[in-house]
Design an enzyme around this catalytic site. Structure first.
Site, PDB file in Angstrom:
ATOM      1  N   HIS A  60       0.830  -1.190   0.000  1.00 36.45           N
ATOM      2  CA  HIS A  60       0.000   0.000   0.000  1.00 36.45           C
ATOM      3  C   HIS A  60       0.877   1.256   0.000  1.00 36.45           C
ATOM      4  O   HIS A  60       2.093   1.187   0.178  1.00 36.45           O
ATOM      5  CB  HIS A  60      -0.928  -0.016   1.210  1.00 36.45           C
ATOM      6  CG  HIS A  60      -2.029  -1.036   1.088  1.00 36.45           C
ATOM      7  ND1 HIS A  60      -3.090  -1.107   1.955  1.00 36.45           N
ATOM      8  CD2 HIS A  60      -2.229  -2.032   0.175  1.00 36.45           C
ATOM      9  CE1 HIS A  60      -3.895  -2.090   1.592  1.00 36.45           C
ATOM     10  NE2 HIS A  60      -3.384  -2.673   0.520  1.00 36.45           N
ATOM     11  N   GLU A  62       1.334   3.683   2.085  1.00 37.98           N
ATOM     12  CA  GLU A  62       2.088   3.975   3.304  1.00 37.98           C
ATOM     13  C   GLU A  62       3.375   3.159   3.369  1.00 37.98           C
ATOM     14  O   GLU A  62       4.424   3.659   3.801  1.00 37.98           O
ATOM     15  CB  GLU A  62       1.230   3.675   4.545  1.00 37.98           C
ATOM     16  CG  GLU A  62      -0.026   4.533   4.654  1.00 37.98           C
ATOM     17  CD  GLU A  62      -1.247   3.892   4.031  1.00 37.98           C
ATOM     18  OE1 GLU A  62      -2.341   4.078   4.586  1.00 37.98           O
ATOM     19  OE2 GLU A  62      -1.115   3.197   3.000  1.00 37.98           O
ATOM     20  N   THR A 206     -26.680  -4.115 -28.757  1.00 40.47           N
ATOM     21  CA  THR A 206     -25.430  -3.525 -29.238  1.00 40.47           C
ATOM     22  C   THR A 206     -24.390  -4.599 -29.513  1.00 40.47           C
ATOM     23  O   THR A 206     -23.655  -4.538 -30.509  1.00 40.47           O
ATOM     24  CB  THR A 206     -24.888  -2.519 -28.204  1.00 40.47           C
ATOM     25  OG1 THR A 206     -25.838  -1.475 -28.022  1.00 40.47           O
ATOM     26  CG2 THR A 206     -23.572  -1.920 -28.656  1.00 40.47           C
TER      27      THR A 206
END
Length: 411
Positions: A60, A62, A206
């Site tokens: 992370h 930190e 679509t």
């Protein structure tokens, strides 16, 4: 509920938190399904460590900042864009490593929306004698992670509906042709929005008419894409052809959501797609849209859902109140009164029933214009509505996830 006010915020504090937000943007296209987080460590008025969370399973923000700071982290002030985590996932708790490093103060922009953390990281830091301040530059931090907060606080992804239209509001000519209404710069710009999404979704109409790939095309995306979003097709009876272009791509996964299981679903699985059977809408028009979004959030950890579809599905999503952002690329061309309208909204019959939109953010994309309308206020993401138990949610909780498991893992 509004974000808590910033505590003791000075110009220097704002500067360092802004730098942390810029670092967090490094994970814009890669950290999913985790939040985009940045961290700056400051000691004696000098930055001693910087870090960003770049991908799930990696350290992370930190941890990166503490590694760069080394011994200088002791006594430092940590500026983090999200409350440090306090639980064990694929990485350890950031609150613990900050405590072990001996930082003196932690300022963070937002309390974590994940119930495993929410408030727990701050409590752990305070119990260790570390000063904690919350709410600094909360709005831009929330803007950066609106999908993550939507998934945890509302139980569904943040949904962005993208449309390419002519000057007279048509998405296709009378014969159904739509490639290309907009120019190359607008199409390249859309790749950036695709790349930041957890998933790209379309409808069966679509998918069968245009046969799209729904991927992030690296030739139109200047930054190297480290991941391909999940490709999702809504189809009542799993009508996607087994030779569809999106199934021929080696990177990324295709998920077809239907409500009437049949042999075609088995054929799609044999062709490499994943399928799931969800509740049908009460009016019998297809997959329940609320159920589909809740399932994508719970089972696939989808934060931001980028939708490119036809007028009927787009209109249904808008009418259901599920569209948070409307992304429109408008070209300088006319397709005439027999062209397809941008949205199918049959419930609007008078001026009093019109859907009024707030002012759009406008930007030029070559000869075209990009209009971004925000339909959901960010403040709504501070209200926790995901914990509400309903028959629909109970039904979803009993729904079997993909046979191969989720496409993403947290932390």
């Amino acid at each position: 509920m509004t974000p808590p006010p910033a505590m003791g915020m000075h110009d220097s504090d704002s500067h360092y938190m802004q730098e942390a937000l810029q670092l967090a943007e490094q994970g814009l296209y890669s950290s999913d399904p985790n939040p985009r987080v940045g961290c700056v460590l400051v000691k004696d008025g000098k930055v001693v460590g910087r870090g960003a969370h770049l991908a799930a399973g990696q350290p992370h923000a930190e941890v990166h900042a503490l590694r760069e700071a080394g011994a200088s982290a002791r006594g430092a002030h940590a500026y983090v864009t999200l409350e440090p985590c306090c639980h064990h996932g694929r990485t350890g708790p950031c609150a613990e490593v900050l405590i072990a490093a001996g930082v003196s103060k932690v300022s963070y922009a937002l309390e974590d929306a994940d119930p495993k953390v929410s408030g727990g990281g701050a409590a752990m830091l305070r119990e260790a004698g570390i000063e904690v301040a919350a709410g600094m530059l909360a709005t831009p931090a929330l803007q950066l992670n609106r999908g993550f907060f939507s998934r945890h606080r509302r139980g569904r992804p943040w949904l962005r509906l993208k449309l390419a239209i002519s000057l007279d509001g048509k998405v296709a000519a009378a014969d159904g042709s739509s490639q290309w209404i907009t120019g190359s710069q607008a199409r390249a710009d859309n790749q950036l929005w695709r790349a930041r999404a957890s998933a790209i979704m379309t409808g069966a109409g679509t998918a069968n008419t245009d046969n799209p790939r729904l991927n992030v095309r690296r030739d139109e995306f200047e930054q190297a894409a480290t991941r391909q979003p999940l490709r999702v097709v809504l189809s009542t009876d799993f009508s996607l052809p087994t030779d569809a272009e999106m199934l021929q791509l080696s990177a990324g996964q295709v998920l077809v959501l239907g409500c009437r299981h049949n042999l075609q679903a088995q054929r799609l699985r044999a062709a490499g797609a994943h399928t799931a059977v969800l509740p049908e809408a009460t009016d019998g028009t297809g997959v329940d849209l609320h159920a589909a979004l809740a399932w994508l959030a719970q089972q696939q950890q989808v934060n931001e859902l980028h939708v490119e579809c036809g007028p009927r599905l787009g209109g249904s999503l808008l009418a259901a109140g599920l569209v948070d952002e409307l992304l429109i690329y408008q070209a300088n061309c006319l397709l005439g009164d027999r062209g397809l309208p941008m949205l199918h909204l049959p419930h609007i019959n008078s001026m009093s029933e019109r859907l009024q939109l707030a002012s759009a953010q406008q930007q030029s994309c070559g000869d075209d214009r990009r209009l971004l309308y925000r339909l959901t206020a960010l403040e709504q993401l501070h209200v926790n509505t995901a914990a509400t138990t309903s028959p629909l949610r109970q039904n979803l909780n009993s729904t079997t996830p993909l046979a191969s498991g989720a496409t993403c893992l947290p932390d």
